[in-house]
Design an enzyme around this catalytic site. Structure first.
Site, short mmCIF file in Angstrom:
data_model
loop_
_atom_site.label_atom_id
_atom_site.label_comp_id
_atom_site.label_asym_id
_atom_site.label_seq_id
_atom_site.Cartn_x
_atom_site.Cartn_y
_atom_site.Cartn_z
N GLU A 174 58.40 64.21 68.71
CA GLU A 174 57.00 64.63 68.88
C GLU A 174 56.73 65.96 68.16
OE1 GLU A 174 54.09 64.39 69.64
OE2 GLU A 174 53.68 62.71 70.97
N HIS A 175 55.52 66.42 68.26
CA HIS A 175 55.02 67.59 67.52
C HIS A 175 55.84 68.87 67.76
CE1 HIS A 175 53.48 69.48 71.17
NE2 HIS A 175 53.33 68.23 71.58
#
Ligand code: UDP
Length: 224
Positions: free
Chosen positions: A145-146
């Protein structure tokens, strides 16, 4: 006209065992998508008893490097990160080119930087603003994820869920189906260098370097 012979580029997947045989079809597709003939795509394995597997020749490293090294590309498809590093360093000294392989259905969003020699398997998603070091392996169905930062020679087994704002240091191994809780901006969850996360673990806090954690919530594997 000069009589100089121009050699064909050659490509190899290093390791003809489980990992390598999973990566070879991705390598083949990638070359095809780039319009490169795959007659030159081989396995390298230093201990192979067979001469070919799944339609590709198996060469030893010494055999492979007889050709023009500047036009030779190698993806290292061996799960053990220490072996990966040793082989990557030898290839570099010998003047071979590291080769990154990315499955054509992997999803890679904005501002994702991958260093050399990574392997990104089918159904992997890397979302946005992510930094990844060299020779990372992201196995089937994993995601990052980010705002994560991943070091060199990190290995994800299949189905790893790495949520946002996580730092994973060099040589960490994340087992199949492990879930890593998100950190916070400026206060990431950190998995230390060489740590091992057991299959299915749910990691809710930092993991110290070179330790093994298992379970839900993940805790240190006791030494008996
Ligand atoms: N291997 C090699 N040279 C080395 C170390 C390993 O060719 O210096 C090969 C080894 O012979 C084997 C493969 O790498 O075929 C590793 O396979 P293994 O089943 O141990 O692991 P995986 O395929 O899961 O990474």
């Amino acid at each position: 006209m000069s009589g100089e012979k121009i050699s064909m580029p050659q490509y190899a997947v290093y390791g003809a065992s489980g990992c390598g045989r999973g990566v070879m079809p991705l390598a083949r597709t990638q070359l095809r998508n780039e319009g490169i003939l795959n007659d030159n795509l081989v396995f390298i394995d230093d201990n192979a008893e067979l001469h070919d597997i799944n339609g590709h020749k198996i060469l030893s490293y010494e055999e492979f490097i007889k050709a023009d090294r500047t036009r030779s590309h190698i993806a290292i498809a061996i799960a053990d990160s220490k072996i990966r590093q040793r082989l990557a360093e030898r290839c570099c000294i010998d003047g071979l080119n590291p080769w990154t392989i990315i499955a054509d259905n992997a999803v890679i969003m904005d501002d994702v930087r991958l260093d050399e020699g990574c392997i990104i398997c089918p159904f992997v998603t890397l979302t946005s603003n992510i930094r990844i070091g060299k020779y990372f392996h992201a196995n089937l169905y994993s995601y990052v994820e980010h705002d994560c930062v991943i070091g060199d020679y990190v290995t994800f087994a299949p189905g790893v869920k790495c949520n946002g704002n996580v730092v994973i240091e060099d040589h960490a191994y994340i087992g199949a189906g492990a879930i890593i809780k998100q950190g916070r901006p400026g206060d990431p969850l950190v998995i230390g260098r060489g740590a091992v996360i057991g299959m299915g673990a749910v990691v809710t806090k930092d993991v110290r370097p070179r330790t093994i954690v298992v379970g839900n919530p993940a805790s240190l594997l006791s030494k008996e």
